[in-house]
Design a protein around this motif. Structure first.
Motif, short mmCIF file in Angstrom:
data_model
loop_
_atom_site.label_atom_id
_atom_site.label_comp_id
_atom_site.label_asym_id
_atom_site.label_seq_id
_atom_site.Cartn_x
_atom_site.Cartn_y
_atom_site.Cartn_z
N UNK A 99 2.93 -21.58 12.99
CA UNK A 99 4.11 -21.29 12.17
C UNK A 99 4.17 -19.81 11.80
N UNK A 100 3.02 -19.20 11.53
CA UNK A 100 3.00 -17.76 11.26
C UNK A 100 3.43 -16.99 12.50
N UNK A 101 2.94 -17.43 13.68
CA UNK A 101 3.34 -16.77 14.93
C UNK A 101 4.84 -16.89 15.16
N UNK A 118 2.98 -28.93 10.55
CA UNK A 118 4.04 -29.39 11.45
C UNK A 118 4.28 -30.89 11.36
N UNK A 119 3.23 -31.64 11.04
CA UNK A 119 3.35 -33.09 10.86
C UNK A 119 2.52 -33.48 9.65
N UNK A 120 2.64 -34.74 9.27
CA UNK A 120 1.83 -35.26 8.17
C UNK A 120 0.57 -35.96 8.67
N UNK A 133 -1.49 -32.37 4.56
CA UNK A 133 -0.91 -33.72 4.58
C UNK A 133 -1.04 -34.36 3.21
N UNK A 134 -0.17 -35.33 2.98
CA UNK A 134 -0.16 -36.09 1.73
C UNK A 134 -0.74 -37.47 2.01
N UNK A 135 -1.81 -37.79 1.29
CA UNK A 135 -2.45 -39.09 1.42
C UNK A 135 -2.50 -39.75 0.04
N UNK A 192 4.34 -31.22 5.32
CA UNK A 192 4.14 -30.77 3.95
C UNK A 192 3.97 -29.25 3.93
N UNK A 193 4.32 -28.66 2.80
CA UNK A 193 4.24 -27.20 2.63
C UNK A 193 3.69 -26.88 1.24
#
Length: 473
Positions: free
Chosen positions: A115-117, A149-151, A156-158, A191-192
């Motif tokens: 994402x930084x790239x 990019x994904x959870x 991630x949210x657990x 998630x961010x």
């Protein structure tokens, strides 16, 4: 309109991080800031090498002269070959992240550095296409968010915890919040982690990006319903709604309703505090750096060494906090107003004004900076799309609602300072009448339905009279 499966929305949850967890997060934000700067430096070096070649300069000059689409397409292909040669594609910049990811493997992972790239590639691409004149490196403290990019991997949210590279940080949810429960029942895209400064301290938030349609919030029906914990949804009407927006006010007209709202302004008490702080900071800066100013008060060109006192830094933090609070309060009021406006109907019509151009004229810029009408329309459009309603943008030079008279079918330019006009022998408020015309557009969206205007005009006069009486009382 977007399909429901393609829509997404954001749920922001505060992170309840302990002191040692905040230290690790701060360290990781700083590591990713340095990775971003390293990627940008490497890509910028390649871009400068490419920009110095004769082939690139000739292509750039040819593109500025050529208007033939076939020739331009051929030139674009040649430019793409140069971009590939100098490794300025998105793929090339993502490949540069490998060594940084491996070196900082305990604090980063592939989705985040990719994402930084992507951000670096967008910055360089804007240089190549002429959308920007220069790019900027991130200074310490300027890295404000990190996203996966994904959870399934990376951030991630657990359950009720953020999980990322050995960190498990609980999130704070509201008690008995049906909105949060319904939102989290949908699929999580990614998630961010965001960092923001509140009251002089860094706070960390988790943005959960969810796929699907945003759940509608519930409201309390009555005091008895509040005691019984029964919630009901807002009831919305159908029909066309005309909107006439200015720099300070918004006029709303339906078939049987007329209303005028003040656009949410920045808090004037906070504006006074900001002005006092700015004056103090300027005095402090001049007293600490007398050699950087000419005797007449102008800043010396090339002044690079600046000294700031401890009180100056405290005032700067206080100024930043006031700006944050001011922006948050205004946005909150804008969302409240948008929530009320969308209850008037399901088809909304407004002229597509160029507020950026209008803001260059005095004193329009000062009004716009205080009320932000363009931002309010963006919020309104977003809230309407959540409920499958539409905001139709009308070209002002086609309909000319501000100067049209449905009784005579002619246009008459109205002075800006004039608030009233005469239509069919009746005195009408200019902004309300413009909104009335927009609510009675023809199907082609380029003219007005004169028969419908004549039919609904008596109801509009009655609604205007009631509104003006309520405003006077």
């Amino acid at each position: 309109m977007q399909n429901i499966q393609e829509q997404y929305f954001v749920l922001t949850l505060p992170l309840q991080a302990e002191a040692w967890q905040k230290d690790i997060l701060e360290k990781r934000f700083e590591i990713h800031r340095q990775i971003y700067n390293a990627l940008l430096q490497k890509a910028l070096t390649r871009y400068r090498q490419m920009a110095q070649t004769r082939a690139y300069r000739n292509l750039k000059e040819a593109l500025s002269r050529t208007e033939d689409q076939r020739k331009r397409k051929k030139l674009f292909k040649e430019r793409d070959c140069l971009i590939e040669k100098y490794q300025l594609r998105k793929y090339d910049i993502c490949r540069d992240t490998t060594k940084y990811r491996q070196y900082f493997k305990d604090h980063t992972d592939s989705p985040i550095v990719q994402n930084l790239a992507n951000e670096v590639w967008q910055a360089i691409d804007s240089l190549i296409h002429g959308h920007a004149e220069q790019v900027h490196f991130k200074q310490p403290g300027q890295m404000k968010s990190l996203s996966g990019k994904t959870n399934r991997s990376s951030i991630k949210l657990r359950g009720e915890c953020l999980v990322w590279k050995g960190l498990e940080i609980p999130v704070r949810k509201k008690k008995n919040s049906q909105y949060e429960e319904q939102a989290l029942s949908q699929e999580i895209r990614f998630c961010r982690i965001k960092k923001t400064m509140i009251r002089g301290k860094d706070r960390y938030l988790l943005d959960v990006i969810l796929k699907g349609q945003i759940p509608l919030k519930k409201i309390q029906a009555s005091a008895s319903a509040e005691r019984s914990n029964e919630n009901v949804s807002l009831v919305y009407r159908d029909g066309n709604v005309g909107l006439d927006i200015g720099f300070r006010k918004l006029a709303v007209v339906t078939e049987d309703t007329a209303a005028v709202y003040d656009l949410p302004e920045k808090d004037r008490g906070l504006e006074k505090k900001k002005r006092i702080l700015l004056q103090y900071m300027e005095r402090s800066r001049r007293s600490m750096n007398p050699d950087n100013y000419f005797p007449d008060g102008r800043i010396r060109p090339g002044s690079s060494g600046w000294n700031f006192s401890r009180n100056y830094r405290k005032a700067k933090l206080a100024y930043r906090e006031i700006c944050r609070k001011q922006s948050a309060l205004q946005k909150q009021e804008q969302y409240r107003l948008a929530k009320e406006i969308i209850s008037y109907g399901n088809q909304f019509f407004v002229e597509n004004l160029d507020f950026a151009k209008l803001g260059r004229r005095k004193p329009n810029g000062a009004y716009m900076s205080g009320t932000a009408p363009g931002e309010f329309l963006r919020i309104l459009e977003y809230k309407l799309s959540q409920q499958e309603k539409q905001l139709r943008w009308i070209l002002p030079f086609l309909v000319k609602a501000s100067g049209f008279n449905h009784h005579t079918g002619t246009y008459q330019k109205m002075p800006l300072k004039k608030s009233w006009r005469i239509v069919d022998g009746q005195k009408v408020e200019k902004n309300l009448y413009s909104a009335f015309l927009l609510s009675n557009l023809a199907e082609d969206m380029q003219s007005f339905d004169l028969d419908r205007c004549a039919e609904r005009f008596p109801k509009f006069l009655e609604a205007q009279r009631e509104k003006l009486q309520s405003m006077a009382s």
